[in-house]
Enzyme design. Structure first.
Site, PDB file in Angstrom:
ATOM      1  N   ALA A  60       0.904  -1.384   0.038  1.00 58.46           N
ATOM      2  CA  ALA A  60       0.036  -0.003  -0.068  1.00 58.46           C
ATOM      3  C   ALA A  60       1.063   1.331  -0.062  1.00 58.46           C
ATOM      4  O   ALA A  60       0.846   2.127   0.950  1.00 58.46           O
ATOM      5  CB  ALA A  60      -1.009   0.090   1.207  1.00 58.46           C
ATOM      6  N   TYR A  61       1.658   1.461  -0.948  1.00 63.44           N
ATOM      7  CA  TYR A  61       2.630   2.252  -1.124  1.00 63.44           C
ATOM      8  C   TYR A  61       2.394   3.537  -0.583  1.00 63.44           C
ATOM      9  O   TYR A  61       3.201   4.224   0.068  1.00 63.44           O
ATOM     10  CB  TYR A  61       3.276   2.379  -2.396  1.00 63.44           C
ATOM     11  CG  TYR A  61       4.607   3.185  -2.738  1.00 63.44           C
ATOM     12  CD1 TYR A  61       5.596   2.941  -1.852  1.00 63.44           C
ATOM     13  CD2 TYR A  61       4.433   4.432  -3.219  1.00 63.44           C
ATOM     14  CE1 TYR A  61       6.973   3.601  -2.121  1.00 63.44           C
ATOM     15  CE2 TYR A  61       5.793   5.332  -3.666  1.00 63.44           C
ATOM     16  CZ  TYR A  61       6.814   4.870  -2.869  1.00 63.44           C
ATOM     17  OH  TYR A  61       8.191   5.779  -3.227  1.00 63.44           O
ATOM     18  N   THR A  62       1.500   4.529  -1.168  1.00 63.99           N
ATOM     19  CA  THR A  62       1.193   5.805  -0.574  1.00 63.99           C
ATOM     20  C   THR A  62       0.964   5.793   0.953  1.00 63.99           C
ATOM     21  O   THR A  62       1.205   6.967   1.498  1.00 63.99           O
ATOM     22  CB  THR A  62       0.057   6.545  -1.295  1.00 63.99           C
ATOM     23  OG1 THR A  62      -0.900   5.870  -1.061  1.00 63.99           O
ATOM     24  CG2 THR A  62       0.380   6.461  -2.996  1.00 63.99           C
ATOM     25  N   ASP A  63       0.953   4.916   1.594  1.00 71.45           N
ATOM     26  CA  ASP A  63       0.689   4.759   2.994  1.00 71.45           C
ATOM     27  C   ASP A  63       2.019   5.088   3.665  1.00 71.45           C
ATOM     28  O   ASP A  63       1.989   5.425   4.997  1.00 71.45           O
ATOM     29  CB  ASP A  63       0.093   3.547   3.698  1.00 71.45           C
ATOM     30  CG  ASP A  63      -1.337   3.146   3.430  1.00 71.45           C
ATOM     31  OD1 ASP A  63      -1.895   3.945   2.932  1.00 71.45           O
ATOM     32  OD2 ASP A  63      -1.785   2.159   3.861  1.00 71.45           O
ATOM     33  N   THR A  64       2.980   4.776   2.801  1.00 66.95           N
ATOM     34  CA  THR A  64       4.285   5.287   3.352  1.00 66.95           C
ATOM     35  C   THR A  64       4.874   6.553   3.113  1.00 66.95           C
ATOM     36  O   THR A  64       5.969   7.196   3.537  1.00 66.95           O
ATOM     37  CB  THR A  64       5.391   4.032   3.160  1.00 66.95           C
ATOM     38  OG1 THR A  64       5.703   4.281   1.700  1.00 66.95           O
ATOM     39  CG2 THR A  64       4.876   2.917   3.127  1.00 66.95           C
TER      40      THR A  64
END
Length: 810
Positions: free
Chosen positions: A577-581
């Protein structure tokens, strides 16, 4: 918000986003470049594909709203001129190699002597200290060292990066928040300090705690195209559509299982599965797979049913179904589709900035967050080299206030945060606040388990809401309160907590806080000085405001999937969930800037953060390439237009790799010497970047012939000794064993109520006087409910008992 403050930005592409964030927040940021201009001005792509000091879209992406001067610190008088500027500055950002400025009499001690209130921010590949501090590095090798590349790519090819560099953006955005932590501490002590940011540690956030699998006795995940592999089980995020690809969150458990059931209803209604497949126990499906009651072969058959359905639909049809049926599906968009987004248009996201020599305003990504009282305004285009020399040198500015004395308390000591964040993007931000002394009260309920409590790595591989290594990592140091918000009594407790708090954070869908009577209008009535931040996928307004989901969906809608992988294959990332980082970095900076404004003016405000809108700033060069040149960038493996060779190569052993990047002619010759190919160093066709880019395939064969016979760390040592940027592509276990990370305190043992102690990551940035600290592991469910209600809210024992008996405190 930050208009009282001045920033000297000496960084290049490695730190420019830090200055950009501070400029967006209102600071007076002065770009200080050598007479020939910063090296990022020479980086492709260029406006109109014409090279020039004012044409690089990489430079444009992170330097608008800054003023610019040129200054040669090695020329007679140059050092003294910089120190005169330092004397009246609040921040200095730099990205030189450790020790570079010190050899010129401009190290931190020299700067602090000129201005004790100065906050100096150093952004480097591996930080200022540790065995790798002076390693040669590029963004590619930082991603390899930081663990992200080991999780991205097809399992039958080399690990792969995003074609728009991400490593420096993670570090620079982390640095912006760390700089504002130091500013808040300075308000108490009157003293500046040195902020040390390691890009390797910043990138580690994007691995979703995979490096914590070894100390937790769990099995690390490995890469699989567009998903991940957990042993024999393959978790898939990328699915075929008739006209491209979509991302689907096909997961299970109490939080996501019901959504997977709705997806299978859709698959059945379209005729691609039978009733028995549709009606599987999707809440407990992971347990069925672990027990063997459901075979992996059957799991693969089910996924094939889903993909067979999605490939008959266009991306638009699938997204329409997602909105109608409340499904976790989003289209993998390109820059052209992102720029045509109805949601972004409805929120008036894009900003036009006038550029000299460019017809019409240039369309830029808009504010990374929306502030109700102090909105972000784009004030000027990126500066030309030396554009403001006369203006800046003629200014007379008082030095920052200094001389107060106070104990070196943590920067956020005394700050009270009411935290309704859940899953990853929100809690990762409030974890930073806890590290630096804030009292963070994290509210959750056993009636709907936080999805993060169900995510790997699990302690000893045993799934349990109290054994998630990820949950422990992103919620360490917080106080846990269990509260059933569906009850009137629960909401009354929440209102009392609002009255108590300085800041309120939440990451639910926009409907939730309104339904509980905790929207900003109600919060402001209860606590006018409070700063409230809402973080969700698409923001609080617009036609997609109620589209809820996770960071893989936001990554698809932002354009990341189009940019990770190989030109001849489907997208191979980004991981998880890349944009969570990505979003948490902007959350921290937004909150701290708003709190600084509140402390100076007494004015609270509301911050509306769309994770998509924040994440688009990590793709600014590609978005500008489209808005300026009409070009849609696509995935390009590990190739880079500004360096060659630039790739990931196999080493001796199974699935072992090394990242290598050549930054110029000297390092090309050094590489040739190191791999025993002096003949190639003298070949004229390899002498220039253009020549090496044209011959990249044959150069790759040459390098692979050497690396494939080398033990990976021996190859890294040999190349580093030659001054060639290189790093082993480290997986979770190798990061856990990395001596450099150990030396920098990247992993710490924290006391835990249930487990005795847990291993979590330490603070990612180092503050020299007031470093962050992890005081405890994450709370067990409701662990501190009694303490918070009794000691913070002053509830009597009878009232607490009444709430407990009524089931409110669970």
């Amino acid at each position: 918000m930050l208009s009282p403050y001045r920033v000297l930005d000496l960084s290049d592409e490695r730190g420019a986003l830090c200055g950009q964030i501070l400029a967006d927040l209102g600071a007076d940021v002065i770009k200080v470049e050598p007479p020939g201009g910063s090296r990022e001005r020479a980086m492709a792509p260029f406006a109109g594909d014409a090279r020039g000091h004012d044409r690089s879209l990489v430079f444009w992406a992170c330097n608008r709203a800054k003023r610019g001067i040129t200054l040669d610190i090695d020329a007679p008088g140059g050092r003294d001129e910089l120190l005169r500027l330092v004397a009246t500055a609040d921040f200095l950002i730099e990205s030189h190699a450790p020790g570079y400025l010190a050899t010129r009499g401009l190290g931190y001690d020299d700067l602090a002597a000129a201005n004790p209130a100065l906050i100096c921010v150093s952004i480097t590949p591996f930080g200022q200290t540790g065995p790798k501090a002076r390693y040669a590095a590029t963004e590619l090798t930082v991603l390899a060292a930081g663990g992200l590349m080991a999780l991205q790519g097809d399992d039958d090819r080399a690990p792969v990066r995003c074609s728009v560099p991400q490593g420096w953006s993670h570090a620079a955005a982390e640095a912006a928040g760390a700089a504002l932590l130091a500013l808040r501490e300075r308000a108490r002590s009157g003293l500046g300090q040195h902020v040390d940011v390691s890009a390797q540690q910043a990138v580690m956030q994007a691995t979703f705690s995979s490096q914590l699998a070894p100390p937790n006795g769990a099995r690390p995940a490995t890469r699989y195209a567009g998903g991940l592999r957990d042993g024999r089980r393959i978790q898939r995020y990328v699915w075929d559509a008739k006209d491209g690809h979509v991302s689907i969150t096909f997961l299970f458990g109490t939080a996501i299982g019901p959504m997977t059931r709705r997806l299978m209803d859709y698959v059945h209604d379209e005729g691609f599965c039978d009733e028995a497949t549709r009606d599987k126990d999707w809440v407990n499906y992971s347990a069925l797979l672990r027990s063997g009651e459901e075979t992996l072969e059957e799991y693969e058959r089910v996924k094939a049913c889903v993909n067979a359905m999605t490939r008959t639909k266009t991306k638009a049809e699938l997204f329409a179904a997602a909105r109608e049926r409340n499904l976790l599906i989003a289209p993998a968009e390109g820059a052209d589709e992102v720029c045509a987004s109805d949601q972004l248009e409805a929120r008036d996201y894009w900003r036009g900035v006038a550029h000299g020599g460019i017809e019409g305003p240039v369309r830029y990504p808009g504010p990374f967050a929306r502030f109700s009282a102090t909105p972000i305004i784009y004030r000027r285009p990126p500066p030309s080299p030396g554009e403001h020399n006369a203006e800046v040198r003629a200014e007379r500015r008082p030095p920052p206030p200094r001389g107060r004395t106070a104990p070196d308390a943590l920067p956020l000591a005394g700050l009270k945060v009411l935290d309704f964040m859940w899953v990853m993007a929100g809690p990762a931000a409030t974890r930073v606040l806890a590290d630096y002394g804030a009292t963070v009260v994290h509210v959750e309920t056993a009636r709907r388990i936080d999805t993060a409590r169900t995510l790997a790595p699990m302690m000893r591989g045993e799934p349990s809401p109290e054994k998630s290594g990820l949950y422990q990592n992103i919620n360490a140091g917080k106080l846990g309160v269990a509260l059933d918000m569906s009850t009137d009594a629960g909401r009354e407790v929440a209102r009392d907590l609002v009255r108590w708090a300085d800041a309120i954070t939440e990451s639910y869908s926009p409907r939730a806080m309104r339904r509980w009577g905790l929207d900003y209008e109600n919060v402001r009535a209860l606590n006018p000085r409070a700063v409230m931040l809402s973080s969700c996928l698409m923001g609080q307004t617009g036609p997609l405001a109620d589209f809820a989901g996770f960071g893989n969906l936001a990554a698809a809608l932002s354009g990341f999937y189009k940019l990770v992988g190989w030109p001849d294959r489907a997208p191979a990332g980004p991981f998880g969930a890349y944009t969570d980082t990505v979003a948490p970095r902007f959350t921290v900076a937004a909150l701290l800037a708003a709190l600084d404004h509140r402390d100076r003016t007494g004015e609270g405000q509301y911050i509306d953060q769309s994770q998509v809108e924040s994440a688009l700033h990590f793709l600014s060069p590609a978005l500008l390439d489209y808005t300026v040149n009409g070009r849609v960038e696509t995935r390009a493996g590990n190739r880079d237009p500004n360096m060659a060779p630039h790739g990931v190569y196999p080493c001796a052993g199974d699935d072992t790799w090394i990242a290598i990047a050549v930054t110029g002619g000297a390092t090309w010759r050094a590489l040739c010497e190191a791999i025993g190919r002096r003949d190639a160093a003298s070949e004229q066709r390899y002498a220039t970047l253009a020549g090496r880019l044209a011959a990249h395939d044959e150069i790759d064969v040459m390098i692979e012939a050497w690396t494939s016979g080398q033990e990976r760390y021996a190859a890294e040592r040999a190349l580093q000794a030659a001054g060639v940027a290189s790093s082993v592509v480290q997986n979770g276990r190798e990061m856990w064993e990395d001596e450099h990370l150990r030396a920098r305190g990247a992993f710490v043992q924290a006391p835990h109520h249930l487990h005795g102690s847990v291993t979590v990551e330490g603070p990612r940035a180092r503050l020299s006087r007031t470093p962050g600290a992890v005081r405890a592991g994450a709370p067990t469910m409701g662990e501190h409910t009694l303490h918070v209600l009794r000691d913070f809210l002053g509830y009597a024992p009878d009232r607490i008992e009444e709430l407990a008996l009524a089931g409110v405190l669970e």
